[in-house]
Design a protein around this motif. Structure first.
Motif, PDB file in Angstrom:
ATOM      1  N   LEU A   1      -4.502   2.519  -2.560  1.00 51.36           N
ATOM      2  CA  LEU A   1      -3.657   2.593  -3.742  1.00 51.36           C
ATOM      3  C   LEU A   1      -2.436   1.726  -3.477  1.00 51.36           C
ATOM      4  O   LEU A   1      -1.800   1.847  -2.418  1.00 51.36           O
ATOM      5  CB  LEU A   1      -3.245   4.044  -3.983  1.00 51.36           C
ATOM      6  CG  LEU A   1      -2.637   4.420  -5.323  1.00 51.36           C
ATOM      7  CD1 LEU A   1      -3.626   4.150  -6.454  1.00 51.36           C
ATOM      8  CD2 LEU A   1      -2.242   5.887  -5.308  1.00 51.36           C
ATOM      9  N   GLY A   2      -2.122   0.829  -4.389  1.00 47.88           N
ATOM     10  CA  GLY A   2      -1.012  -0.088  -4.198  1.00 47.88           C
ATOM     11  C   GLY A   2       0.091   0.093  -5.220  1.00 47.88           C
ATOM     12  O   GLY A   2      -0.154   0.501  -6.358  1.00 47.88           O
TER      13      GLY A   2
ATOM     14  N   SER B   1      -8.803  -0.243 -10.591  1.00 48.03           N
ATOM     15  CA  SER B   1      -7.865   0.007 -11.684  1.00 48.03           C
ATOM     16  C   SER B   1      -6.572  -0.749 -11.415  1.00 48.03           C
ATOM     17  O   SER B   1      -6.225  -1.014 -10.272  1.00 48.03           O
ATOM     18  CB  SER B   1      -7.581   1.503 -11.839  1.00 48.03           C
ATOM     19  OG  SER B   1      -6.868   1.987 -10.720  1.00 48.03           O
ATOM     20  N   LYS B   2      -5.890  -1.105 -12.517  1.00 47.92           N
ATOM     21  CA  LYS B   2      -4.603  -1.780 -12.378  1.00 47.92           C
ATOM     22  C   LYS B   2      -3.755  -1.480 -13.601  1.00 47.92           C
ATOM     23  O   LYS B   2      -4.185  -1.715 -14.724  1.00 47.92           O
ATOM     24  CB  LYS B   2      -4.791  -3.287 -12.224  1.00 47.92           C
ATOM     25  CG  LYS B   2      -3.468  -4.052 -12.096  1.00 47.92           C
ATOM     26  CD  LYS B   2      -3.663  -5.501 -11.712  1.00 47.92           C
ATOM     27  CE  LYS B   2      -4.115  -6.334 -12.873  1.00 47.92           C
ATOM     28  NZ  LYS B   2      -4.148  -7.776 -12.571  1.00 47.92           N
TER      29      LYS B   2
ATOM     30  N   GLY C   1       0.820  -1.200   0.000  1.00 53.55           N
ATOM     31  CA  GLY C   1       0.000   0.000   0.000  1.00 53.55           C
ATOM     32  C   GLY C   1       0.853   1.249   0.000  1.00 53.55           C
ATOM     33  O   GLY C   1       1.868   1.319   0.695  1.00 53.55           O
ATOM     34  N   ILE C   2       0.449   2.242  -0.802  1.00 52.87           N
ATOM     35  CA  ILE C   2       1.158   3.523  -0.810  1.00 52.87           C
ATOM     36  C   ILE C   2       0.243   4.674  -0.405  1.00 52.87           C
ATOM     37  O   ILE C   2       0.724   5.771  -0.118  1.00 52.87           O
ATOM     38  CB  ILE C   2       1.835   3.817  -2.167  1.00 52.87           C
ATOM     39  CG1 ILE C   2       0.841   3.789  -3.324  1.00 52.87           C
ATOM     40  CG2 ILE C   2       2.979   2.838  -2.400  1.00 52.87           C
ATOM     41  CD1 ILE C   2       1.424   4.208  -4.669  1.00 52.87           C
TER      42      ILE C   2
ATOM     43  N   GLY D   1      -5.598   0.375  -7.864  1.00 52.98           N
ATOM     44  CA  GLY D   1      -6.531   1.050  -6.963  1.00 52.98           C
ATOM     45  C   GLY D   1      -7.678   0.135  -6.587  1.00 52.98           C
ATOM     46  O   GLY D   1      -8.193  -0.608  -7.434  1.00 52.98           O
ATOM     47  N   TYR D   2      -8.070   0.191  -5.310  1.00 51.96           N
ATOM     48  CA  TYR D   2      -9.118  -0.685  -4.783  1.00 51.96           C
ATOM     49  C   TYR D   2     -10.097   0.097  -3.923  1.00 51.96           C
ATOM     50  O   TYR D   2      -9.729   1.061  -3.253  1.00 51.96           O
ATOM     51  CB  TYR D   2      -8.512  -1.804  -3.924  1.00 51.96           C
ATOM     52  CG  TYR D   2      -7.893  -2.890  -4.758  1.00 51.96           C
ATOM     53  CD1 TYR D   2      -8.563  -4.080  -4.985  1.00 51.96           C
ATOM     54  CD2 TYR D   2      -6.659  -2.709  -5.352  1.00 51.96           C
ATOM     55  CE1 TYR D   2      -8.005  -5.074  -5.768  1.00 51.96           C
ATOM     56  CE2 TYR D   2      -6.094  -3.697  -6.144  1.00 51.96           C
ATOM     57  CZ  TYR D   2      -6.774  -4.876  -6.344  1.00 51.96           C
ATOM     58  OH  TYR D   2      -6.236  -5.857  -7.125  1.00 51.96           O
ATOM     59  N   LYS D   3     -11.333  -0.358  -3.935  1.00 53.95           N
ATOM     60  CA  LYS D   3     -12.382   0.133  -3.050  1.00 53.95           C
ATOM     61  C   LYS D   3     -12.774  -1.021  -2.146  1.00 53.95           C
ATOM     62  O   LYS D   3     -12.948  -2.149  -2.607  1.00 53.95           O
ATOM     63  CB  LYS D   3     -13.588   0.603  -3.862  1.00 53.95           C
ATOM     64  CG  LYS D   3     -14.733   1.121  -3.026  1.00 53.95           C
ATOM     65  CD  LYS D   3     -14.388   2.399  -2.315  1.00 53.95           C
ATOM     66  CE  LYS D   3     -14.872   3.577  -3.099  1.00 53.95           C
ATOM     67  NZ  LYS D   3     -14.547   4.841  -2.509  1.00 53.95           N
ATOM     68  N   VAL D   4     -12.900  -0.732  -0.849  1.00 54.05           N
ATOM     69  CA  VAL D   4     -13.275  -1.755   0.123  1.00 54.05           C
ATOM     70  C   VAL D   4     -14.484  -1.260   0.896  1.00 54.05           C
ATOM     71  O   VAL D   4     -14.474  -0.142   1.421  1.00 54.05           O
ATOM     72  CB  VAL D   4     -12.119  -2.058   1.114  1.00 54.05           C
ATOM     73  CG1 VAL D   4     -12.519  -3.176   2.071  1.00 54.05           C
ATOM     74  CG2 VAL D   4     -10.835  -2.406   0.374  1.00 54.05           C
TER      75      VAL D   4
END
Length: 133
Positions: free
Chosen positions: A123-124, A97-98, A73-74, A104-107
């Motif tokens: 954001l990773g 998104s990748k 994670g950033i 990018g992820y939504k949880v």
């Protein structure tokens, strides 16, 4: 679930300490769960925000590492909406998104009644892909 791909996150000792379990995982997706115990509560007898954040962060980690890519994670943010009711909470992470290096992820974090407890965005940075890049 490919155990080889998620071996790094399955070995997360902090998630183990809290009692977080992986329910389902595949590339770009994860569902994790926590059974609420007294140790998870704060001074006003509700689940501590850091526990909810950790649950969401772990779902994010499982989802973005599930394709075999070492990802860290950033950036992360969370918004809290409700205190959980019931005995368990779940976090569901979905890829938004990748690219080669950034994802990018939504949880969404919900209690057992399906009430939205919090929303997390992560954001990773994809350090190494399974192809070595």
């Amino acid at each position: 679930m490919n155990d080889e791909y998620i071996k790094n996150v399955k070995n997360d000792r902090f998630a183990q300490l809290l009692g977080i379990e992986i329910i389902e995982a595949y590339p770009g997706y994860a569902l994790v769960e926590l059974v609420i115990e007294e140790k998870h509560k704060n001074g006003i007898d509700i689940v501590q925000g850091g526990v909810i954040f950790t649950l969401a962060d772990y779902a994010f980690a499982v989802a973005c590492n599930a394709d075999g890519t070492a990802t860290v994670g950033i950036n992360a943010s969370i918004s809290y909406f409700n205190a959980p009711k019931g005995s368990r909470i779940r976090a569901e992470a979905k890829e938004e998104s990748k690219q080669k290096k950034i994802c990018g992820y939504k949880v969404e974090i919900k209690d057992e009644d399906g009430t939205l407890i919090a929303s997390f965005s992560g954001l990773g940075y994809r350090k190494r892909t399974k192809e070595g890049g």
